[in-house]
Write an enzyme that holds these catalytic residues in place. Sequence first.
Site, PDB file in Angstrom:
ATOM      1  N   HIS A  99       0.839  -1.197   0.000  1.00 29.98           N
ATOM      2  CA  HIS A  99       0.000   0.000   0.000  1.00 29.98           C
ATOM      3  C   HIS A  99       0.874   1.247   0.000  1.00 29.98           C
ATOM      4  CE1 HIS A  99       0.674  -1.328   4.130  1.00 29.98           C
ATOM      5  NE2 HIS A  99       0.741  -0.047   4.441  1.00 29.98           N
ATOM      6  N   HIS A 101       0.815   5.284   1.118  1.00 28.58           N
ATOM      7  CA  HIS A 101       0.123   6.302   1.924  1.00 28.58           C
ATOM      8  C   HIS A 101       0.175   7.643   1.188  1.00 28.58           C
ATOM      9  CE1 HIS A 101       0.272   4.079   5.912  1.00 28.58           C
ATOM     10  NE2 HIS A 101       1.208   3.426   5.252  1.00 28.58           N
TER      11      HIS A 101
END
Length: 138
Positions: A99, A101
Amino acid sequence: MEDCIFCKIVNKDIPSEIIHETDHFLAFLNINPNNYGHTLIIPKKHADNIYELDEKSSSTLGYEISFISKIIKSAMNADGINVIMNNDKAAGQAVFHQHTHIIPRYLNDGFEHWEPKKYEYEGQIKEIAEKIRTSMLS
Ligand code: 5GP
Ligand code: ZN
């Protein structure tokens, strides 16, 4: 992947505040934001981290990061954006589905940047560069 919280978000088995969805990526709000509007971009296809992203995901991630960053900056009236990706426990990764951010930043929001390290001797920067270049060839 079974038992992966972000795969469950991709499959809509658990709720999330999705802000953008493409064939390859999902962008949704972080449940514990550093600033409001803190967004996570994930590949729909499970990969533990950056090292495991397939070619399609890694080559199109940059576009998605740029697209979402512009939207978050504008929607949240942010003064800036941090793009952060933690890979491995040592780098602070807690959820092992890759992922990115996207964190809105504000002047004087109080977050401090890491202190830079100083090189310890003359020539060290050249040694490190050579080490990396050599490892690229092997
Ligand atoms: P990491 O430290 O692995 O880079 O960050 C993982 C992030 O995922 C954390 O910032 C955490 O708040 C977020 N997160 C963990 N579980 C959930 C969840 O179930 N929903 C959402 N929206 N975010 C989550
Ligand atoms: Zn997953």
